[in-house]
Design a protein around this motif. Sequence first.
Motif, PDB file in Angstrom:
ATOM      1  N   MET A 287      91.861 -13.868  20.813  1.00  0.00           N
ATOM      2  CA  MET A 287      91.065 -12.823  20.184  1.00  0.00           C
ATOM      3  C   MET A 287      90.005 -13.458  19.298  1.00  0.00           C
ATOM      4  SD  MET A 287      94.061 -10.098  19.142  1.00  0.00           S
ATOM      5  CE  MET A 287      92.875  -8.864  18.628  1.00  0.00           C
ATOM      6  N   SER A 288      88.917 -12.724  19.096  1.00  0.00           N
ATOM      7  CA  SER A 288      87.833 -13.193  18.236  1.00  0.00           C
ATOM      8  C   SER A 288      87.876 -12.449  16.912  1.00  0.00           C
ATOM      9  CB  SER A 288      86.485 -12.966  18.921  1.00  0.00           C
ATOM     10  OG  SER A 288      86.388 -13.736  20.100  1.00  0.00           O
ATOM     11  N   LEU A 289      87.599 -13.174  15.847  1.00  0.00           N
ATOM     12  CA  LEU A 289      87.621 -12.610  14.498  1.00  0.00           C
ATOM     13  C   LEU A 289      86.274 -12.883  13.841  1.00  0.00           C
ATOM     14  CD1 LEU A 289      89.652 -11.218  12.549  1.00  0.00           C
ATOM     15  CD2 LEU A 289      90.169 -13.476  11.655  1.00  0.00           C
ATOM     16  N   GLN A 290      85.558 -11.810  13.503  1.00  0.00           N
ATOM     17  CA  GLN A 290      84.242 -11.952  12.896  1.00  0.00           C
ATOM     18  C   GLN A 290      84.359 -11.966  11.372  1.00  0.00           C
ATOM     19  OE1 GLN A 290      81.292  -9.220  14.331  1.00  0.00           O
ATOM     20  NE2 GLN A 290      79.845  -9.670  12.687  1.00  0.00           N
ATOM     21  N   VAL A 291      83.837 -13.044  10.762  1.00  0.00           N
ATOM     22  CA  VAL A 291      83.864 -13.192   9.306  1.00  0.00           C
ATOM     23  C   VAL A 291      82.454 -13.570   8.847  1.00  0.00           C
ATOM     24  CG1 VAL A 291      84.914 -14.353   7.337  1.00  0.00           C
ATOM     25  CG2 VAL A 291      86.256 -14.002   9.432  1.00  0.00           C
ATOM     26  N   ASP A 292      81.738 -12.610   8.282  1.00  0.00           N
ATOM     27  CA  ASP A 292      80.388 -12.862   7.773  1.00  0.00           C
ATOM     28  C   ASP A 292      80.456 -13.183   6.283  1.00  0.00           C
ATOM     29  OD1 ASP A 292      79.089 -12.324  10.236  1.00  0.00           O
ATOM     30  OD2 ASP A 292      79.339 -10.177   9.886  1.00  0.00           O
ATOM     31  N   LEU A 293      79.579 -14.064   5.849  1.00  0.00           N
ATOM     32  CA  LEU A 293      79.563 -14.481   4.447  1.00  0.00           C
ATOM     33  C   LEU A 293      78.146 -14.321   3.889  1.00  0.00           C
ATOM     34  CD1 LEU A 293      81.413 -17.116   6.016  1.00  0.00           C
ATOM     35  CD2 LEU A 293      82.355 -16.709   3.755  1.00  0.00           C
ATOM     36  N   THR A 294      78.046 -13.634   2.769  1.00  0.00           N
ATOM     37  CA  THR A 294      76.759 -13.393   2.121  1.00  0.00           C
ATOM     38  C   THR A 294      76.736 -14.129   0.793  1.00  0.00           C
ATOM     39  OG1 THR A 294      76.626 -11.215   3.158  1.00  0.00           O
ATOM     40  CG2 THR A 294      75.184 -11.624   1.288  1.00  0.00           C
ATOM     41  N   LEU A 295      75.820 -15.078   0.663  1.00  0.00           N
ATOM     42  CA  LEU A 295      75.764 -15.928  -0.529  1.00  0.00           C
ATOM     43  C   LEU A 295      74.741 -15.385  -1.529  1.00  0.00           C
ATOM     44  CD1 LEU A 295      75.914 -19.519   1.015  1.00  0.00           C
ATOM     45  CD2 LEU A 295      77.778 -17.932   0.479  1.00  0.00           C
ATOM     46  N   VAL A 296      75.140 -15.412  -2.787  1.00  0.00           N
ATOM     47  CA  VAL A 296      74.275 -14.939  -3.871  1.00  0.00           C
ATOM     48  C   VAL A 296      73.285 -16.048  -4.241  1.00  0.00           C
ATOM     49  CG1 VAL A 296      74.205 -14.149  -6.266  1.00  0.00           C
ATOM     50  CG2 VAL A 296      76.050 -13.381  -4.729  1.00  0.00           C
ATOM     51  N   PRO A 297      71.955 -15.770  -4.213  1.00  0.00           N
ATOM     52  CA  PRO A 297      70.958 -16.801  -4.518  1.00  0.00           C
ATOM     53  C   PRO A 297      70.866 -17.073  -6.015  1.00  0.00           C
ATOM     54  CG  PRO A 297      69.881 -14.716  -4.096  1.00  0.00           C
ATOM     55  CD  PRO A 297      71.340 -14.491  -3.818  1.00  0.00           C
ATOM     56  N   PRO A 298      70.264 -18.199  -6.405  1.00  0.00           N
ATOM     57  CA  PRO A 298      70.180 -18.557  -7.832  1.00  0.00           C
ATOM     58  C   PRO A 298      69.294 -17.607  -8.635  1.00  0.00           C
ATOM     59  CG  PRO A 298      68.913 -20.083  -6.491  1.00  0.00           C
ATOM     60  CD  PRO A 298      69.708 -19.255  -5.540  1.00  0.00           C
ATOM     61  N   ASP A 299      68.327 -16.959  -7.977  1.00  0.00           N
ATOM     62  CA  ASP A 299      67.443 -16.058  -8.717  1.00  0.00           C
ATOM     63  C   ASP A 299      67.984 -14.641  -8.794  1.00  0.00           C
ATOM     64  OD1 ASP A 299      67.201 -15.508  -6.052  1.00  0.00           O
ATOM     65  OD2 ASP A 299      65.018 -15.252  -6.075  1.00  0.00           O
ATOM     66  N   CYS A 300      69.242 -14.500  -8.525  1.00  0.00           N
ATOM     67  CA  CYS A 300      69.882 -13.184  -8.594  1.00  0.00           C
ATOM     68  C   CYS A 300      70.286 -12.941 -10.046  1.00  0.00           C
ATOM     69  CB  CYS A 300      71.098 -13.165  -7.683  1.00  0.00           C
ATOM     70  SG  CYS A 300      71.725 -11.517  -7.348  1.00  0.00           S
ATOM     71  N   ALA A 301      69.551 -12.116 -10.747  1.00  0.00           N
ATOM     72  CA  ALA A 301      69.812 -11.865 -12.167  1.00  0.00           C
ATOM     73  C   ALA A 301      71.131 -11.141 -12.353  1.00  0.00           C
ATOM     74  CB  ALA A 301      68.674 -11.044 -12.767  1.00  0.00           C
ATOM     75  N   VAL A 302      71.675 -11.282 -13.554  1.00  0.00           N
ATOM     76  CA  VAL A 302      72.964 -10.660 -13.866  1.00  0.00           C
ATOM     77  C   VAL A 302      72.892  -9.155 -13.701  1.00  0.00           C
ATOM     78  CG1 VAL A 302      74.679 -10.277 -15.677  1.00  0.00           C
ATOM     79  CG2 VAL A 302      73.604 -12.528 -15.419  1.00  0.00           C
ATOM     80  N   ASN A 303      71.733  -8.574 -14.049  1.00  0.00           N
ATOM     81  CA  ASN A 303      71.615  -7.122 -13.951  1.00  0.00           C
ATOM     82  C   ASN A 303      71.027  -6.675 -12.611  1.00  0.00           C
ATOM     83  OD1 ASN A 303      69.059  -8.043 -14.269  1.00  0.00           O
ATOM     84  ND2 ASN A 303      68.493  -6.651 -15.942  1.00  0.00           N
ATOM     85  N   ASP A 304      70.893  -7.625 -11.673  1.00  0.00           N
ATOM     86  CA  ASP A 304      70.380  -7.275 -10.347  1.00  0.00           C
ATOM     87  C   ASP A 304      71.559  -6.814  -9.491  1.00  0.00           C
ATOM     88  OD1 ASP A 304      69.353  -7.089  -7.821  1.00  0.00           O
ATOM     89  OD2 ASP A 304      68.142  -8.908  -7.972  1.00  0.00           O
ATOM     90  N   LEU A 305      71.766  -5.480  -9.478  1.00  0.00           N
ATOM     91  CA  LEU A 305      72.941  -4.913  -8.821  1.00  0.00           C
ATOM     92  C   LEU A 305      72.943  -5.191  -7.319  1.00  0.00           C
ATOM     93  CD1 LEU A 305      75.344  -3.393  -9.886  1.00  0.00           C
ATOM     94  CD2 LEU A 305      74.187  -1.249  -9.328  1.00  0.00           C
ATOM     95  N   GLY A 306      71.757  -5.213  -6.731  1.00  0.00           N
ATOM     96  CA  GLY A 306      71.666  -5.448  -5.290  1.00  0.00           C
ATOM     97  C   GLY A 306      72.242  -6.777  -4.886  1.00  0.00           C
ATOM     98  N   CYS A 307      71.971  -7.791  -5.668  1.00  0.00           N
ATOM     99  CA  CYS A 307      72.529  -9.116  -5.375  1.00  0.00           C
ATOM    100  C   CYS A 307      74.019  -9.154  -5.644  1.00  0.00           C
ATOM    101  CB  CYS A 307      71.835 -10.169  -6.235  1.00  0.00           C
ATOM    102  SG  CYS A 307      70.181 -10.602  -5.665  1.00  0.00           S
TER     103      CYS A 307
END
Length: 645
Positions: A509-529
């Motif tokens: 079977m195949s198992l899909q595992v995507d990973l989303t990395l937070v960039p350095p310019d992602c501010a603390v109050n940047d909710l989207g990041c």
Amino acid sequence: MTKKNIIQIFLLLCIVPMGIAQESKIKKANEDFFNYDYIDARKIYLKVVEDGYTSAQVFEKLGDTYYFNSEYAEASKWYVKLIEQYPDEVKNEYYFRTAQTLKSVGKFDESKAMMEKFQASSNTSDLAQNQLNNWKSFEDLSSSENKKFKVSNITPNMSGSDFGPSFYGDKIVFASSSINTEGNKVHDWNGLPYLDLFEAEIGENGNLSNIQALKGEINSPYHESSPVFTKDGNTVYFTRNNYINGKKKRGKKRLVSLKIYKATKKDDGIWSNVTELPFNDDSYSTAHPALNNEETKLYFSSNMEGTLGESDIWYVDILDNGNYGKPVNMGPEINTQERETFPFISDKNKLFFSSDGHVGLGGLDIFMASFNDGMGYWSIQNLGQPINSNQDDFGFIVREDEKIGYLSSNRGGIGGSSFDDIYIVSENCKPIIYGAVTDAKTGKPLEGSIVYLIDKDNKIVSQQITEQNGNYAFEENIACENQYVIRASNDEKEYQPLEKVINTPAGSMSLQVDLTLVPPDCAVNDLGCRLDLQPIYFDFDKHNIRSDAEVELAKILQAMKQYPQLNIHIESHTDSRGDDNYNLQLSERRAKSTLEWLVEKGIDQDRLSSRGYGESQLINNCTNGADCTVEEHQLNRRSMFIIQQ
């Protein structure tokens, strides 16, 4: 005397000798049948039917010559004729045999109807009631297959019957009629040469090599089969026809019964000192011995007095002085009114055996029994497909720690045949872990990221560096049903690393595992990041929300409830396959279904917006006409979530 009367007398004079001739043939066929010469009996019965003479007895015995050789397709044909043409003369057991053979050829509704007739006509209907009560279990068994195991024939080129493997150190010993060491004598039961015991080495792929007959006094002019060896390899228990000191002995019913014998190995490797076990008898059979781990009990199959069915599983205690206790029947939880045979005790003290009385797929099926000490009863489980088939499956042995086993089966024959083969049972473990590494802020793939596959002992099993499309895939050195950590990092661009804990499935079977990395310019109050909103995926040419997508949508739902100021824009996409305009419309439907899912869960529609982009924003090189895998196309069939400021 009229001309009409003369003709009638002439016809009668012709018919009477013809009837006498057929009765004479049937008498000879019955004698062969009574002597278990099924092949010769079958030839005569078939000729009689071809000549136009039939009876209930001819049909039932003709069916039996196939049934007792496990040729279920042919057996069912004659049993059905018996029931259709002679309904008032059908013996009770033939409804059961008809039901079992119809099941083996896939005629499940007809099989169930015959089992109901068996129940209605039986004085002891426990067997039928159990089959009918558990019919749903049979339907489940026949419609599903355990992907955890694969079964492969390791004697495909052998010309006769090969079965009953036994572990013998790092070798296998089995019975075979393919290699005849005692001349060309043929057994009238099935038309095959008599069985002898052979040892073989096991290759890396499980195939047998360097096959040689056991040396010494074990093999005789008649049948030997199903051995079991003590752990030191110096003693063997095995099955043989009632033959010793050069003579074949018959019981009261003229049947040469099966008996269990014991032999010991001399220093030069020659087997000698063949002795008959004391609980054998000419009036019944004992066969297919098995030892428990402590070698204090000997299990076997027998139809001795006290047997509940055609044959039962029994055991005797092996006493310190070399004697044996009295045979003990395993009881009605294990044994039924039909056949239970070929016991085997595993290293973990589980009892494996074959039965056609417990609910199965057809013919003999392999079952596993574990004793529940707390509840005081046996838990019995059909091993299901692919270990079992709709033919005879038996003689199962296994080394659980090595995750390897062997079984015997005639499943290779068209419609079933007496030509048994030996199959290897191994773990079907080929999981694939794949996915993409993306930027949490832009959603774009991250080239140059390092992805690690880490086992439960925190050791790195494998690692990869993502290319332009951000994809990775691990296909080697992955164990089934194990826990791993997938870790991604991109130190060069100073992304925050991310880990995900996963559990691998059983089977391929195949198992899909995507990973989303937070960039350095992602501010603390940047909710989207910070929210790390993952895309959801769709099936090809579909816009409905999949169950795995609901898991991710639930996270978004929770975030929107926690942050009332959060507004989200949904961007939906397709892969490149199909017409561009159609894909644009399909992506709009995906965007809409994603939005509606959140609205139905209580999110105000004013906080949501959506748009479909078709195939205009592919995240890899899978453009029109590109040769891409299913997994690569899957990455483009997605909905992305963009937080609006």
